[in-house]
Design a protein around this motif. Structure first.
Motif, PDB file in Angstrom:
ATOM      1  N   LEU A  62       1.849  -3.665  -7.528  1.00  0.00           N
ATOM      2  CA  LEU A  62       1.835  -2.693  -6.433  1.00  0.00           C
ATOM      3  C   LEU A  62       2.421  -1.356  -6.887  1.00  0.00           C
ATOM      4  O   LEU A  62       1.812  -0.296  -6.693  1.00  0.00           O
ATOM      5  CB  LEU A  62       2.623  -3.237  -5.236  1.00  0.00           C
ATOM      6  N   MET A  63       3.599  -1.397  -7.499  1.00  0.00           N
ATOM      7  CA  MET A  63       4.278  -0.151  -7.846  1.00  0.00           C
ATOM      8  C   MET A  63       3.566   0.608  -8.961  1.00  0.00           C
ATOM      9  O   MET A  63       3.466   1.839  -8.913  1.00  0.00           O
ATOM     10  CB  MET A  63       5.729  -0.449  -8.262  1.00  0.00           C
ATOM     11  N   THR A  65       0.390   0.498  -9.649  1.00  0.00           N
ATOM     12  CA  THR A  65      -0.838   1.050  -9.077  1.00  0.00           C
ATOM     13  C   THR A  65      -0.530   2.236  -8.176  1.00  0.00           C
ATOM     14  O   THR A  65      -1.235   3.259  -8.201  1.00  0.00           O
ATOM     15  CB  THR A  65      -1.597  -0.035  -8.283  1.00  0.00           C
ATOM     16  N   TYR A  66       0.528   2.115  -7.369  1.00  0.00           N
ATOM     17  CA  TYR A  66       0.936   3.233  -6.510  1.00  0.00           C
ATOM     18  C   TYR A  66       1.234   4.471  -7.365  1.00  0.00           C
ATOM     19  O   TYR A  66       0.757   5.575  -7.071  1.00  0.00           O
ATOM     20  CB  TYR A  66       2.170   2.849  -5.698  1.00  0.00           C
ATOM     21  N   ARG A  77       7.496   6.456  -2.151  1.00  0.00           N
ATOM     22  CA  ARG A  77       7.863   5.547  -3.240  1.00  0.00           C
ATOM     23  C   ARG A  77       8.948   4.561  -2.834  1.00  0.00           C
ATOM     24  O   ARG A  77       8.882   3.373  -3.172  1.00  0.00           O
ATOM     25  CB  ARG A  77       8.304   6.336  -4.470  1.00  0.00           C
ATOM     26  N   ALA A  80       7.385   2.055  -0.756  1.00  0.00           N
ATOM     27  CA  ALA A  80       6.543   1.187  -1.577  1.00  0.00           C
ATOM     28  C   ALA A  80       7.385   0.115  -2.270  1.00  0.00           C
ATOM     29  O   ALA A  80       6.968  -1.053  -2.356  1.00  0.00           O
ATOM     30  CB  ALA A  80       5.775   2.012  -2.610  1.00  0.00           C
ATOM     31  N   ALA A  84       6.944  -3.788  -1.861  1.00  0.00           N
ATOM     32  CA  ALA A  84       6.766  -4.600  -3.066  1.00  0.00           C
ATOM     33  C   ALA A  84       7.743  -5.774  -3.083  1.00  0.00           C
ATOM     34  O   ALA A  84       7.365  -6.910  -3.394  1.00  0.00           O
ATOM     35  CB  ALA A  84       6.953  -3.738  -4.314  1.00  0.00           C
ATOM     36  N   PRO A 215      -1.329  -6.561  -3.059  1.00  0.00           N
ATOM     37  CA  PRO A 215      -0.598  -5.449  -3.687  1.00  0.00           C
ATOM     38  C   PRO A 215      -1.477  -4.251  -4.018  1.00  0.00           C
ATOM     39  O   PRO A 215      -1.023  -3.103  -3.897  1.00  0.00           O
ATOM     40  CB  PRO A 215       0.010  -6.072  -4.949  1.00  0.00           C
ATOM     41  N   ALA A 219      -0.895  -0.685  -2.264  1.00  0.00           N
ATOM     42  CA  ALA A 219      -0.619   0.476  -3.114  1.00  0.00           C
ATOM     43  C   ALA A 219      -1.554   1.629  -2.777  1.00  0.00           C
ATOM     44  O   ALA A 219      -1.129   2.789  -2.674  1.00  0.00           O
ATOM     45  CB  ALA A 219      -0.765   0.085  -4.582  1.00  0.00           C
TER      46      ALA A 219
END
Length: 361
Positions: A62-63, A65-66, A77, A80, A84, A215, A219
């Motif tokens: 997830l992170m 890709t974000y 963030r 996120a 996550a 995820p 993201a």
């Protein structure tokens, strides 16, 4: 692709941030648990230790890709990271229920929550009372972590529509995962016919949706990506998730238990209907395998015999070919979506797919 020292530092920082968030989520609830006595407090203490022992595949996906998708200077963030960490809670909740359903006492090479509670229970007058106590703890903690995941999603500081979008994704994920688990049990108990198509559907529901699709979609939503990008990522992730589940089945049957940390014969003892078994049923070797398949006491020489038969009948190679097909479909989706998915986001998925080769755990 080659991982640079900079990306390693970044991944280390992400893991630290996720661990900190998880520690806070669990610590807050463990503090409240003291109100209800030492047994309830101990339940949370064991869970708090175990939830930090994973690889963080889902929150890292997830992170990363974000970070690959977001084009602004700050964005969501911190939110996120919170989402996550909550997805890792969801993962652990599913593991707890899965361990109860499968009767497993070991996870990642160590006693799982149920195994720990069983070891601490000692002698109890009621027959099988210690196991009942331990498995009840697994069910209840899984329930509580599902509730905690919903709370975390519902309380994030986001615009109303985006928060609802994430909650809808969470509900969809839980629906598909539970449907997949029911199919898995139905297949194992002989209630659902063990057709290959059904087994692959079960794998998609049970693993690909919450390990990859959730995820990736979360993201994209948090980064403000176009819905077309989100869909392309999710479709690619679904192929990748199925490949990973098929690889898990191979490792559980043919892998080195010292490396993957699981009981080497649990799938065979349990009578788990995997793509490996679906292929074996269609071969002349099945009569030599069937008497041992699903036998609770299977071990040693008999288990090794079954594994050799599964290799000799071509089941191992067949599943390897299915994995190759899913990886090709994954690459095709990314190639056809080049105008939709930014290169950095494609690289995240390509890097993850590369980890499948030579994977041992």
């Amino acid at each position: 692709m080659t991982v640079t020292s900079g990306s390693l530092r970044s991944r280390t920082d992400l893991c630290t941030a996720i661990e900190t968030e998880l520690t806070g989520l669990m610590g807050k609830r463990a503090s409240v648990a003291t109100t209800y006595g030492p047994d309830f407090t101990r339940l949370w203490a064991i869970a708090g230790e175990n939830v930090l022992g994973g690889k963080f595949v889902r929150p890292l996906l997830l992170m990363e890709t974000y970070d690959a998708l977001y084009q602004g200077s700050s964005g969501q963030r911190e939110t996120a990271i919170s989402i996550a960490a909550s997805i890792e809670l969801l993962h652990y909740a599913f593991l707890l229920h899965d361990d109860v359903i499968d009767g497993d006492l070991v996870r990642r090479g160590h006693p799982n929550l149920i195994g720990s509670l069983l070891a601490e229970a000692g002698e109890i007058p009621r027959p099988d009372g210690a196991l009942h106590w331990a498995q009840t703890g697994g069910i209840l903690m899984g329930d509580m972590l599902l509730a905690a995941t919903h709370q975390s999603f519902a309380r994030v500081d986001l615009p109303h529509e985006l928060r609802l979008r994430l909650l809808d994704l969470l509900e969809h994920t839980i629906n598909e995962t539970v449907a997949g688990e029911q199919l898995d049990v139905g297949l194992g108990d002989g209630i659902v016919a063990p057709e290959l198509e059904t087994i692959l559907m079960m794998c998609g529901y049970k693993t690909a949706t919450y390990t990859f699709e959730l995820p990736l979609r979360a993201a994209a939503a948090l980064a403000g990506a176009d819905f077309a990008v989100e869909n392309a990522l999710a479709t690619a992730g679904r192929h990748l998730g199925l490949a990973f589940q098929l690889q898990d089945d191979l490792l559980s049957t043919f892998g080195d238990p010292q490396r993957h940390g699981k009981d080497p014969y649990s799938d065979l003892r349990e009578g788990k209907q995997t793509a490996i078994i679906a292929h074996a049923r269609s071969t002349a070797s099945w009569p030599d395998i069937e008497p041992f398949f699903g036998r609770p006491e299977l071990n040693g020489a008999e288990a090794d015999h079954v594994r050799r038969q599964l290799t000799d009948c071509g089941a191992e190679k067949f599943v390897q070919s299915l994995i190759a097909e899913q990886l090709q479909a994954f690459n095709d989706v990314l190639a056809s979506a080049e105008s939709q998915v930014p290169p950095n986001a494609r690289n995240v998925l390509v890097d993850l797919a590369g980890q499948l080769e030579g994977r041992q755990s």
